[in-house]
Design a protein around this motif. Structure first.
Motif, mmCIF file in Angstrom:
data_model
loop_
_atom_site.group_PDB
_atom_site.id
_atom_site.type_symbol
_atom_site.label_atom_id
_atom_site.label_comp_id
_atom_site.label_asym_id
_atom_site.label_seq_id
_atom_site.Cartn_x
_atom_site.Cartn_y
_atom_site.Cartn_z
ATOM 1 N N MET A 1 45.060 45.612 57.804
ATOM 2 C CA MET A 1 43.953 45.197 56.948
ATOM 3 C C MET A 1 42.636 45.738 57.512
ATOM 4 S SD MET A 1 42.647 41.384 56.003
ATOM 5 C CE MET A 1 44.276 40.692 55.944
ATOM 6 N N GLN A 5 34.436 43.648 56.434
ATOM 7 C CA GLN A 5 34.525 42.679 55.338
ATOM 8 C C GLN A 5 33.411 42.848 54.314
ATOM 9 O OE1 GLN A 5 37.325 40.480 55.118
ATOM 10 N NE2 GLN A 5 37.840 42.058 56.584
ATOM 11 N N ARG A 11 39.380 50.213 50.225
ATOM 12 C CA ARG A 11 39.444 49.062 49.307
ATOM 13 C C ARG A 11 38.811 49.426 47.969
ATOM 14 N NH1 ARG A 11 38.055 45.045 53.296
ATOM 15 N NH2 ARG A 11 35.927 45.304 52.617
ATOM 16 N N ARG A 14 41.226 51.340 46.032
ATOM 17 C CA ARG A 14 42.308 50.486 45.514
ATOM 18 C C ARG A 14 41.853 49.683 44.298
ATOM 19 N NH1 ARG A 14 43.813 49.144 51.104
ATOM 20 N NH2 ARG A 14 42.779 47.152 50.881
ATOM 21 N N ARG A 18 43.348 50.268 40.623
ATOM 22 C CA ARG A 18 43.937 49.146 39.884
ATOM 23 C C ARG A 18 43.258 48.985 38.519
ATOM 24 N NH1 ARG A 18 45.047 42.806 41.589
ATOM 25 N NH2 ARG A 18 43.773 42.030 39.934
ATOM 26 N N THR A 95 39.198 36.076 42.983
ATOM 27 C CA THR A 95 40.085 35.932 44.138
ATOM 28 C C THR A 95 40.700 37.277 44.556
ATOM 29 O OG1 THR A 95 41.871 35.299 42.657
ATOM 30 C CG2 THR A 95 40.672 33.513 43.680
ATOM 31 N N LEU A 96 40.248 38.346 43.946
ATOM 32 C CA LEU A 96 40.734 39.673 44.346
ATOM 33 C C LEU A 96 40.244 39.968 45.770
ATOM 34 C CD1 LEU A 96 42.106 42.331 43.281
ATOM 35 C CD2 LEU A 96 39.819 43.128 42.765
ATOM 36 N N PRO A 97 41.131 40.373 46.658
ATOM 37 C CA PRO A 97 40.693 40.615 48.033
ATOM 38 C C PRO A 97 39.824 41.874 48.185
ATOM 39 C CG PRO A 97 43.037 40.180 47.946
ATOM 40 C CD PRO A 97 42.593 40.434 46.547
ATOM 41 N N ALA A 98 38.672 41.822 47.621
ATOM 42 C CA ALA A 98 37.681 42.896 47.758
ATOM 43 C C ALA A 98 36.308 42.258 47.581
ATOM 44 C CB ALA A 98 37.901 43.953 46.679
ATOM 45 N N ALA B 50 40.207 27.931 46.381
ATOM 46 C CA ALA B 50 40.362 29.394 46.312
ATOM 47 C C ALA B 50 39.030 30.130 46.486
ATOM 48 C CB ALA B 50 40.998 29.782 44.991
ATOM 49 N N ARG B 70 34.358 34.261 50.371
ATOM 50 C CA ARG B 70 35.263 35.223 49.726
ATOM 51 C C ARG B 70 35.369 36.556 50.483
ATOM 52 N NH1 ARG B 70 33.158 33.163 44.726
ATOM 53 N NH2 ARG B 70 31.961 35.021 44.272
ATOM 54 N N TYR B 71 35.563 36.440 51.771
ATOM 55 C CA TYR B 71 35.821 37.660 52.537
ATOM 56 C C TYR B 71 37.169 38.225 52.102
ATOM 57 C CZ TYR B 71 32.098 36.437 55.808
ATOM 58 O OH TYR B 71 30.897 36.132 56.371
ATOM 59 N N PRO B 72 37.282 39.532 52.000
ATOM 60 C CA PRO B 72 38.570 40.106 51.596
ATOM 61 C C PRO B 72 39.743 39.613 52.441
ATOM 62 C CG PRO B 72 36.888 41.783 51.506
ATOM 63 C CD PRO B 72 36.247 40.570 52.105
ATOM 64 N N ARG B 73 39.522 39.457 53.764
ATOM 65 C CA ARG B 73 40.637 39.017 54.618
ATOM 66 C C ARG B 73 41.050 37.575 54.269
ATOM 67 N NH1 ARG B 73 37.356 39.566 59.829
ATOM 68 N NH2 ARG B 73 35.679 38.155 59.357
ATOM 69 N N MET B 75 40.579 36.195 51.162
ATOM 70 C CA MET B 75 41.189 36.257 49.824
ATOM 71 C C MET B 75 42.615 36.810 49.887
ATOM 72 S SD MET B 75 39.117 35.019 47.598
ATOM 73 C CE MET B 75 38.732 33.823 48.821
ATOM 74 N N ALA B 76 42.865 37.657 50.894
ATOM 75 C CA ALA B 76 44.211 38.229 51.032
ATOM 76 C C ALA B 76 45.217 37.192 51.516
ATOM 77 C CB ALA B 76 44.175 39.409 51.991
ATOM 78 N N GLU B 77 44.703 36.016 51.904
ATOM 79 C CA GLU B 77 45.590 34.934 52.354
ATOM 80 C C GLU B 77 45.776 33.865 51.271
ATOM 81 O OE1 GLU B 77 47.375 34.900 54.932
ATOM 82 O OE2 GLU B 77 46.507 36.544 56.057
ATOM 83 N N VAL B 80 46.534 32.630 43.727
ATOM 84 C CA VAL B 80 46.394 31.568 42.721
ATOM 85 C C VAL B 80 47.244 31.907 41.499
ATOM 86 C CG1 VAL B 80 44.743 30.272 41.313
ATOM 87 C CG2 VAL B 80 43.993 31.283 43.465
ATOM 88 N N SER B 99 48.618 46.296 42.710
ATOM 89 C CA SER B 99 48.033 45.058 43.265
ATOM 90 C C SER B 99 48.522 44.758 44.678
ATOM 91 C CB SER B 99 48.377 43.868 42.362
ATOM 92 O OG SER B 99 47.971 44.117 41.043
ATOM 93 N N PRO B 101 48.873 46.523 47.437
ATOM 94 C CA PRO B 101 48.160 46.996 48.636
ATOM 95 C C PRO B 101 47.044 46.065 49.129
ATOM 96 C CG PRO B 101 48.419 48.776 47.070
ATOM 97 C CD PRO B 101 48.851 47.523 46.372
ATOM 98 N N PHE B 102 46.640 45.105 48.305
ATOM 99 C CA PHE B 102 45.611 44.162 48.742
ATOM 100 C C PHE B 102 46.184 43.080 49.663
ATOM 101 C CE2 PHE B 102 43.849 45.767 44.739
ATOM 102 C CZ PHE B 102 42.567 46.084 45.134
ATOM 103 N N TYR B 103 47.505 42.962 49.672
ATOM 104 C CA TYR B 103 48.128 41.858 50.415
ATOM 105 C C TYR B 103 48.963 42.416 51.572
ATOM 106 C CZ TYR B 103 46.387 39.345 46.469
ATOM 107 O OH TYR B 103 45.531 38.835 45.530
ATOM 108 N N PRO B 104 48.506 42.161 52.803
ATOM 109 C CA PRO B 104 49.137 42.811 53.966
ATOM 110 C C PRO B 104 50.599 42.447 54.190
ATOM 111 C CG PRO B 104 47.471 41.206 54.653
ATOM 112 C CD PRO B 104 47.349 41.330 53.192
#
Lengths: 260, 288
Positions: A1, A5, A11, A14, A18, A95-98, B50, B70-73, B75-77, B80, B99, B101-104
């Motif tokens: 990862m 941040q 990212r 990605r 997407r 909630t998108l990890p970006a 969330a 809402r840090y990406p790290r 949110m990756a945990e 929802v 989708s 690749p966003f989740y380690p």
């Protein structure tokens, strides 16, 4: 990862990938529609080509192309955050990890530079069609729309030579903001808001001008061109940056989904 | 793993909070059932956890980070599963490909296993699936992301009976010691067997936050026509064969927890529930 941040190119890619894959049908349809409209304009003008109207046709073609470009940019900007109009869309967006910067930038790249680049590519193709058809119907003199004229230097204080592009970017930035500001009918609401701002500025300018005439004072230069003067020069860039910043701030705020 | 600290939230400035001073601790390795009446704020609480909403006060801490930032790290945990889905017009496989690749800790194997259990083909287009099938496809994706926290809002709504069974199996198989699942639901009959821990939310706040073991050690759920038991019951409702009752567990024998009865008791007598469960655990009181 990624450890960063705040911003990460991978990212960003990605997120963009997407978005493009998930919306490919809409994007392809939109791109095809722009091309079709440009080609239709080129074809109609090509068929109507005459020796006498050669110069007037160039102007008509340039105006029509630019109108389509502006319209396309505005519509794309208005629909950019359409997914936020549903609770589930908003939750998945938030909630998108970006980061919001990456999400916003990825969509901006599609709606602004890529859309503009595609529109100009379509103009080239439409021009080829127009000239081809005009020559086919045996008109001897056909002028090409000087695409470079579309990038003619602005008058006044402008340091950015892309006059038309700048205009489109300014108007589009309002629609970009409108798309995140209003839940539904944001296109119409933004048109209304821009109209209201325009009327307000026009009234202010008229008032100032009348007051200057009444009191015998010298009328400031900008008021001669009011209200368009407000949107020329450096103010354009300030407006663009201001609108983009507001869009980002609005995106950052989770309150976008508190409207249900 | 997750702590909700004095969380207060309202939809507007001058309105009564939907969530009022809620404090919770969520431990990994458990499936939490979040129960509550309509409009009590269950979905809002999930969205706050969330990081999708900004609380008026308080914060939610997941693995050392405030989810609101809402840090990406972070949110990756979190994954929802909303009650209503809006999925793109692409195939299940394509959706997963762009989708994942966003989740380690994404697992292709888990995705394939879940889809297989639900009877879905990854080549099927999401927009051509029924509501229930869309939900199953998204659940498969959510489980395969292997996030530390999985939030589900009414996950069994729109699922047919075999799918509900498949869902229970999938959740049970996907549970690990590192993961916590919070399920907000009204379907206690469907999901009751898979829950380890019950949270009951009322407008006054959390009225019950206890594990099923703890509940069973403090309360007995019996069906009887005994008037003596009825007089001692905390909550009772008539049935064809007498009364279903909730009684204080005085003899230490554990009965199966009836979630509907428990919920009704919590709604009718929230203060009693608080005093019963928000005290020292029974085992300690008894000195065992």
């Amino acid at each position: 990862m990624e450890t960063n941040q705040l911003f990460s190119l991978s990212r960003l890619w990605r997120v963009m990938h997407r978005y493009m894959v998930e919306n490919r049908a809409t994007l392809i349809l939109g791109a095809a529609l722009i091309l079709a409209l440009m080609l239709i304009i080129g074809a109609i003008l090509g068929f109507q080509a005459t020796e006498e109207l050669a110069e007037a046709q160039v102007e008509a073609a340039a105006t029509a192309y630019m109108c389509v470009t502006a319209l396309a940019c505005i519509i794309i900007a208005s629909g950019l955050f359409a997914t936020l109009n549903t609770p589930s869309g908003a939750v998945s967006f938030l909630t998108l990890p970006a980061t919001p910067y990456e999400i916003c930038l990825s969509r901006w790249i599609i709606a602004v530079p890529l859309c503009l680049a595609w529109c100009f590519a379509c103009i080239f193709l439409a021009e080829a069609a127009r000239i081809g058809i005009a020559l086919m119907v045996r008109v001897e003199t056909v002028y090409r729309v000087p695409i470079d004229l579309l990038f003619a230097p602005n008058m006044g204080l402008s340091i950015f030579p892309l006059l038309y592009v700048k205009g489109i970017l300014t108007i589009q930035s309002f629609f970009l903001l409108g798309s995140i500001l209003w839940r539904g009918q944001n296109l119409i609401k933004t048109i209304g808001a821009i109209g209201a701002i325009g009327v307000f500025l026009y009234l202010v300018s008229s008032g100032v001008t009348i007051a200057c005439i009444y009191f015998g004072a010298r009328i400031p230069f900008t008021f001669y061109l009011a209200p368009t003067a407000y949107f020329s020069g450096v103010l354009c860039y300030i407006l663009i940056i201001f609108n983009y910043t507001l869009t980002l701030i609005r995106l950052r705020e989770a309150e976008v989904i508190q409207r249900w | 793993m997750l702590s909700v600290n004095h969380l207060t939230f309202a939809y507007g400035r001058d309105v009564k909070p939907v969530i009022d001073d809620v404090t919770l601790d969520i431990a990994p390795g458990s499936v939490y059932g979040l129960l509550g009446r309509n409009g009590v704020g269950k979905t809002t609480l999930l969205q706050l956890i969330a990081g999708a909403l900004t609380p008026r006060s308080g914060w939610v801490d997941l693995l050392g980070y405030d989810t609101r930032s809402r840090y990406p790290r972070t949110m990756a945990e979190i994954m929802v599963i909303p009650d209503r889905l809006q999925l793109p017009a692409v195939s299940i496989a394509t959706f997963a490909r762009v989708s994942a690749p966003f989740y380690p800790r994404w697992s292709d194997d888990d995705m394939a296993r879940c889809l297989d259990t639900f009877g879905l083909d990854p080549r099927q287009r999401l927009d051509r699936l029924s509501l229930g099938q869309q939900k199953k496809a998204f659940m498969s994706f959510a489980i395969a992301c292997n996030t530390s926290l999985l939030l589900m809002d009414e996950p069994t709504d729109g699922l047919d009976i075999p799918s509900k069974e498949a869902f229970r199996r999938i959740v049970a198989e996907s549970m690990t010691d590192e993961r916590a699942i919070i399920i907000s639901t009204h379907q206690v009959r469907d999901l009751g067997q898979m829950l380890d821990h019950i949270l009951i939310l009322e407008p006054s706040g959390i009225v019950l936050d206890a594990s099923l073991t703890d509940i069973a050690s403090r309360l007995s759920f019996v069906t009887s026509d005994s008037r003596e038991l009825l007089a001692r019951s905390l909550y009772a409702r008539p049935t064809f064969s007498g009364f279903e009752m909730v009684l204080p567990n005085t003899d230490g024998s554990e009965t199966r927890v009836e979630l509907e009865m428990l919920f009704s008791l919590a709604v009718e007598r929230p203060d009693m529930m608080r005093s019963l469960f928000l005290t020292t655990p029974k085992a300690t009181q008894d000195g065992n």
